[in-house]
Motif scaffolding. Structure first.
Motif, PDB file in Angstrom:
ATOM      1  N   GLY A 167       0.937  -1.564   0.029  1.00  0.00           N
ATOM      2  CA  GLY A 167      -0.190  -0.056   0.337  1.00  0.00           C
ATOM      3  C   GLY A 167       0.686   1.392   0.407  1.00  0.00           C
ATOM      4  O   GLY A 167       2.556   1.694   0.471  1.00  0.00           O
ATOM      5  N   GLU A 168      -0.121   2.394  -0.698  1.00  0.00           N
ATOM      6  CA  GLU A 168       0.970   4.080  -0.713  1.00  0.00           C
ATOM      7  C   GLU A 168       1.356   4.006   0.810  1.00  0.00           C
ATOM      8  O   GLU A 168       2.595   4.493   0.822  1.00  0.00           O
ATOM      9  N   ASP A 169       0.975   4.364   1.879  1.00  0.00           N
ATOM     10  CA  ASP A 169       1.664   4.066   3.026  1.00  0.00           C
ATOM     11  C   ASP A 169       2.709   3.823   4.017  1.00  0.00           C
ATOM     12  O   ASP A 169       3.921   4.129   4.489  1.00  0.00           O
ATOM     13  N   LYS A 170       3.489   2.211   2.869  1.00  0.00           N
ATOM     14  CA  LYS A 170       4.277   2.365   2.690  1.00  0.00           C
ATOM     15  C   LYS A 170       5.703   3.038   2.132  1.00  0.00           C
ATOM     16  O   LYS A 170       6.044   2.092   1.397  1.00  0.00           O
ATOM     17  N   ALA A 171       4.813   3.563   0.145  1.00  0.00           N
ATOM     18  CA  ALA A 171       5.505   4.088  -0.435  1.00  0.00           C
ATOM     19  C   ALA A 171       7.066   4.809  -0.060  1.00  0.00           C
ATOM     20  O   ALA A 171       6.603   5.633   1.094  1.00  0.00           O
ATOM     21  N   VAL A 172       8.420   5.262  -0.732  1.00  0.00           N
ATOM     22  CA  VAL A 172       9.003   6.037   0.046  1.00  0.00           C
ATOM     23  C   VAL A 172       8.610   6.715  -0.071  1.00  0.00           C
ATOM     24  O   VAL A 172       8.790   8.139   0.087  1.00  0.00           O
ATOM     25  N   VAL A 173       8.404   7.388  -1.641  1.00  0.00           N
ATOM     26  CA  VAL A 173       7.992   8.689  -2.546  1.00  0.00           C
ATOM     27  C   VAL A 173       6.341   7.718  -3.274  1.00  0.00           C
ATOM     28  O   VAL A 173       6.663   7.031  -3.259  1.00  0.00           O
ATOM     29  N   SER A 174       5.591   9.709  -3.144  1.00  0.00           N
ATOM     30  CA  SER A 174       4.171   8.760  -4.195  1.00  0.00           C
ATOM     31  C   SER A 174       4.740   9.869  -5.204  1.00  0.00           C
ATOM     32  O   SER A 174       4.834  11.585  -5.089  1.00  0.00           O
ATOM     33  N   SER A 175       4.195   9.491  -6.211  1.00  0.00           N
ATOM     34  CA  SER A 175       4.849  10.084  -7.409  1.00  0.00           C
ATOM     35  C   SER A 175       3.546  10.465  -7.698  1.00  0.00           C
ATOM     36  O   SER A 175       2.549  11.075  -6.831  1.00  0.00           O
ATOM     37  N   GLY A 176       3.673  12.020  -8.290  1.00  0.00           N
ATOM     38  CA  GLY A 176       2.464  13.191  -8.993  1.00  0.00           C
ATOM     39  C   GLY A 176       2.558  14.510  -7.974  1.00  0.00           C
ATOM     40  O   GLY A 176       3.482  14.571  -6.920  1.00  0.00           O
ATOM     41  N   GLY A 177       1.365  15.128  -7.754  1.00  0.00           N
ATOM     42  CA  GLY A 177       2.010  17.143  -7.853  1.00  0.00           C
ATOM     43  C   GLY A 177       1.850  17.532  -8.244  1.00  0.00           C
ATOM     44  O   GLY A 177       1.509  17.072  -9.899  1.00  0.00           O
ATOM     45  N   VAL A 178       2.956  18.602  -8.033  1.00  0.00           N
ATOM     46  CA  VAL A 178       2.284  19.954  -9.027  1.00  0.00           C
ATOM     47  C   VAL A 178       2.658  19.688  -9.925  1.00  0.00           C
ATOM     48  O   VAL A 178       3.612  19.312 -10.797  1.00  0.00           O
ATOM     49  N   GLN A 179       2.651  20.087 -11.282  1.00  0.00           N
ATOM     50  CA  GLN A 179       2.678  20.192 -12.659  1.00  0.00           C
ATOM     51  C   GLN A 179       3.926  21.152 -12.902  1.00  0.00           C
ATOM     52  O   GLN A 179       4.103  22.127 -13.103  1.00  0.00           O
ATOM     53  N   LEU A 180       4.944  20.585 -13.946  1.00  0.00           N
ATOM     54  CA  LEU A 180       6.299  21.240 -13.728  1.00  0.00           C
ATOM     55  C   LEU A 180       5.995  22.078 -14.280  1.00  0.00           C
ATOM     56  O   LEU A 180       6.817  23.101 -14.088  1.00  0.00           O
ATOM     57  N   ASP A 181       5.661  22.239 -15.531  1.00  0.00           N
ATOM     58  CA  ASP A 181       5.642  23.402 -16.130  1.00  0.00           C
ATOM     59  C   ASP A 181       5.210  24.759 -16.285  1.00  0.00           C
ATOM     60  O   ASP A 181       5.130  25.474 -16.891  1.00  0.00           O
ATOM     61  N   GLU A 182       3.960  24.408 -15.008  1.00  0.00           N
ATOM     62  CA  GLU A 182       3.941  26.010 -14.180  1.00  0.00           C
ATOM     63  C   GLU A 182       4.620  25.859 -13.204  1.00  0.00           C
ATOM     64  O   GLU A 182       4.341  27.346 -12.347  1.00  0.00           O
ATOM     65  N   ILE A 183       6.215  25.641 -13.082  1.00  0.00           N
ATOM     66  CA  ILE A 183       6.536  26.300 -11.965  1.00  0.00           C
ATOM     67  C   ILE A 183       8.261  27.841 -12.726  1.00  0.00           C
ATOM     68  O   ILE A 183       8.391  25.859 -13.166  1.00  0.00           O
ATOM     69  N   ASN A 184       8.802  28.108 -12.655  1.00  0.00           N
ATOM     70  CA  ASN A 184      10.072  28.789 -13.386  1.00  0.00           C
ATOM     71  C   ASN A 184      11.722  28.233 -12.147  1.00  0.00           C
ATOM     72  O   ASN A 184      10.677  28.630 -10.569  1.00  0.00           O
ATOM     73  N   PHE A 185      11.833  26.873 -12.622  1.00  0.00           N
ATOM     74  CA  PHE A 185      12.727  26.386 -12.043  1.00  0.00           C
ATOM     75  C   PHE A 185      13.611  27.212 -11.344  1.00  0.00           C
ATOM     76  O   PHE A 185      14.785  26.855 -10.095  1.00  0.00           O
TER      77      PHE A 185
END
Ligand SMILES: Cc1cc2nc3c(=O)[nH]c(=O)nc-3n(C[C@H](O)[C@H](O)[C@H](O)COP(=O)(O)OP(=O)(O)OC[C@H]3O[C@@H](n4cnc5c(N)ncnc54)[C@H](O)[C@@H]3O)c2cc1C
Length: 412
Positions: A351-369
């Motif tokens: 299960g996700e509760d055992k995930a080290v990271v969960s992918s997903g999140g804010v779409q990268l082209d919406e950020i100025n890196f």
């Protein structure tokens, strides 16, 4: 109690603490909010309690190649604060490192607390106001005043800049419960749904629990989907009570998750990859001849841990009481097949509760890196696990936190 600040940082994990410390160092008045009593709760359990801080890849392009499609976004962030700068940052604050396999850097105390405490000390040194047990329920951007209003269980705070560092959704007991994604969605950002990555695998064989605790330092793992070979990995394999784990398994778990949506998945393990099939056959024949009066169950430990030897005999349908001189040619072939292609049918991802990271999140082209500022809302900065960055295990997640946190702190 003061309610107006230059900067509000929501989330006191590694990325939020870095952002807060850096902006404090620049003389900004900063408040850091976390709903937990302790900052960096997840940071404290990283790397099995030892914290894999980063990976020894000081050349930015080499480091970025590990992030696959996300690497191109991170270039300007890592050029400003990459692996080299991270190592120097910690060394200047009294933390030294040891390097383990595949470039993994750990504090030389082998304690995640060393890292957590060093970052928290920096936050305190830079006179950041820390508010623990402060649960944020909403972030509002007032487009007229260009100010952020942050609602918490203790009232409303306002600031010119706001850093969202609330993490992803893995290990929710550490505070990362994903509400940041709702606020960011309401503020106009696109949030890619979570998709588990870096999780252990559950094996569909009841005997797997008998292997719990066994570590095989060097195996070759072939991933089969409906009997078609899809990929091959080499590295360490650890058995747990329900299946398999370890860095190599975590790294292949995302693709296994995707393949499971299409059909059945089996891992075929070459338990002895450093010995080729011909050599193994000869060694096994010699072992049987040398131990001719012993029971087969007592000699396989020459090759594999004893508990695994018993399972191999079960899977090869060889009676474990057979004396070595009575092992037939057919038995030998079936045992050798197990050594070279030990089959682990995969039931599911743990299960996700055992995930080290969960992918997903804010779409990268919406950020100025270059700054970590949102392209949608001026003054809003996003750092760490809230970003949709795919990465392997090996210190790559925390490096994103150090890099994005510092760069946001330089720009708020
Ligand atoms: C078991 C495990 C082991 C790991 N080991 C490693 C490793 O060795 N190396 C590595 O590189 N990565 C590792 N990772 C990944 C790494 O821990 C994360 O990438 C990292 O912690 C993300 O940091 P963050 O600051 O973005 O968010 P988090 O660390 O998740 O922190 C988010 C913070 O926000 C706070 N928060 C959330 N919502 C609210 C709210 N509504 N109000 C107030 N506060 C809120 C939370 O309380 C939390 O403190 C591991 C992860 C896990 C689960």
């Amino acid at each position: 109690m003061k309610t107006k600040f230059d900067v509000i940082v929501v989330g006191g994990g590694p990325s939020g603490m870095m952002a807060a410390a850096k902006s404090g160092e620049r003389g900004r008045s900063v408040v850091l909010l976390d709903k937990n009593k302790k900052l960096g709760k997840k940071l404290g359990i990283t790397g099995g309690g030892r914290c894999n801080v980063t990976n020894n890849k000081p050349v930015v392009r080499e480091m970025l190649s590990q992030y696959k499609g996300s690497g191109k976004y991170l270039f300007s962030t890592f050029m400003q604060h990459g692996v080299k700068e991270t190592i120097a940052w910690f060394r200047e604050r009294g933390v030294d490192f040891v390097e383990e396999n595949e470039g993994r850097f750990f504090p030389n105390t082998l304690k995640a607390e060393t890292i957590r405490a060093a970052v928290q000390r920096e936050v305190e040194k830079q006179k950041v106001t820390i508010r623990r047990n402060e649960m944020v329920s909403e972030i509002i951007f007032d487009s007229k005043t260009k100010k952020f209003l942050v609602k918490t269980n203790n009232g409303v705070l306002s600031a010119d800049s706001c850093v969202v560092a609330t993490g992803g959704t893995s290990h929710p007991e550490t505070g990362s419960t994903g509400e940041g994604f709702n606020w960011l969605n309401n503020l106009g950002h696109t949030v890619i749904p979570g998709n588990m990555s870096l999780v252990p695998l559950v094996v569909a064989k009841p005997w797997v629990s008998k292997l719990a605790g066994i570590t095989l330092p060097e195996v070759k793992i072939s991933v089969y989907s409906d009997d078609r070979k899809k990929s091959v990995y080499a590295g360490k394999l650890l058995f747990s009570h329900v299946g398999v784990t370890g860095p190599t398994i975590l790294n292949l778990s995302k693709s296994v998750g995707e393949l499971l949506e299409e059909g059945s998945v089996t891992l075929k393990i070459d338990l002895l990859p450093l010995v080729d099939a011909g050599e193994l056959k000869a060694k096994f024949r010699n072992l049987l001849a040398y131990s001719s009066n012993k029971k087969i169950k007592n000699v396989l430990s020459e090759f594999v841990p004893a508990a695994l030897g018993s399972i191999i005999l079960e899977e090869a349908q060889v009676d474990d009481e057979t004396e070595c001189h009575s092992v037939s040619k057919e038995d030998r072939v079936r045992i050798l097949t197990q050594f070279k292609a030990f089959s682990l049918p995969i039931e599911k991802l743990l299960g996700e509760d055992k995930a080290v990271v969960s992918s997903g999140g804010v779409q990268l082209d919406e950020i100025n890196f270059r700054t970590m500022e949102s392209r949608m809302i001026p003054g809003l900065f996003l750092v760490g696990d809230v970003l949709n960055i795919d990465r392997p295990s090996g210190g790559y997640s925390l490096q994103i936190c150090w890099s994005t946190g510092i760069v946001a702190g330089m720009n708020v």
